[in-house]
Design a protein around this motif. Structure first.
Motif, PDB file in Angstrom:
ATOM      1  N   HIS A 103      -2.768  -5.992  70.194  1.00 15.53           N
ATOM      2  CA  HIS A 103      -3.512  -4.917  69.514  1.00 15.53           C
ATOM      3  C   HIS A 103      -3.217  -5.039  68.018  1.00 15.53           C
ATOM      4  N   PRO A 104      -3.833  -6.033  67.348  1.00 11.23           N
ATOM      5  CA  PRO A 104      -3.381  -6.462  66.031  1.00 11.23           C
ATOM      6  C   PRO A 104      -3.918  -5.711  64.809  1.00 11.23           C
ATOM      7  N   THR A 105      -4.346  -4.468  64.979  1.00 11.31           N
ATOM      8  CA  THR A 105      -4.658  -3.636  63.813  1.00 11.31           C
ATOM      9  C   THR A 105      -3.968  -2.290  64.004  1.00 11.31           C
ATOM     10  N   VAL A 106      -3.839  -1.562  62.921  1.00 18.20           N
ATOM     11  CA  VAL A 106      -3.216  -0.238  63.001  1.00 18.20           C
ATOM     12  C   VAL A 106      -3.952   0.624  64.014  1.00 18.20           C
ATOM     13  N   ARG A 107      -5.267   0.687  63.895  1.00 11.30           N
ATOM     14  CA  ARG A 107      -6.053   1.552  64.779  1.00 11.30           C
ATOM     15  C   ARG A 107      -5.949   1.111  66.240  1.00 11.30           C
ATOM     16  N   ASP A 108      -6.013  -0.192  66.504  1.00 13.98           N
ATOM     17  CA  ASP A 108      -5.908  -0.688  67.881  1.00 13.98           C
ATOM     18  C   ASP A 108      -4.530  -0.407  68.476  1.00 13.98           C
TER      19      ASP A 108
END
Length: 81
Positions: free
Chosen positions: A62-67
Motif C-alpha cells: 500500500h505504497p501511498t499515504v492514502r492507501d
C-alpha cells in the motif's frame, strides 16, 4: 478531522520526517519520493505506536499515504490511548 484524515496526517508526518522534508503528498508513492527499505523499517517502527500490527510488507503493498491509511483503518485497529 475524520479518522482517515488523522491516519493520513500521522503516516505523512512519519514519512516526511524519515525523508527530512516538511511534508509529502498523500497520493505520491513512497518509493517515488525516495523512501528506501531502511526508512520503511524505521517508519513502521514509529507507526507501531498507533497501529501495533503494522508490518513493512503493508508499506510495500500500500505504497501511498492514502492507501496505507485505508489499509490500516480496515485491518489494524489503532492502539488505545
Amino acid at each position: 478531522m475524520t479518522v482517515m484524515e488523522t491516519a493520513c496526517e500521522t503516516i505523512a508526518h512519519a514519512f516526511a520526517e524519515a525523508l527530512d522534508v516538511p511534508a509529502i503528498d498523500w497520493e505520491t508513492g513512497f518509493f517515488d519520493l525516495g523512501v528506501d527499505s531502511k526508512m520503511v523499517v524505521r517508519v513502521v517502527s514509529d507507526l507501531r505506536g498507533q497501529w501495533p500490527g503494522v508490518r513493512a510488507v503493508d508499506v510495500f503493498s500500500h505504497p501511498t499515504v492514502r492507501d496505507l491509511a485505508a489499509h490500516l483503518a480496515a485491518t489494524h485497529p489503532p492502539a488505545a490511548g
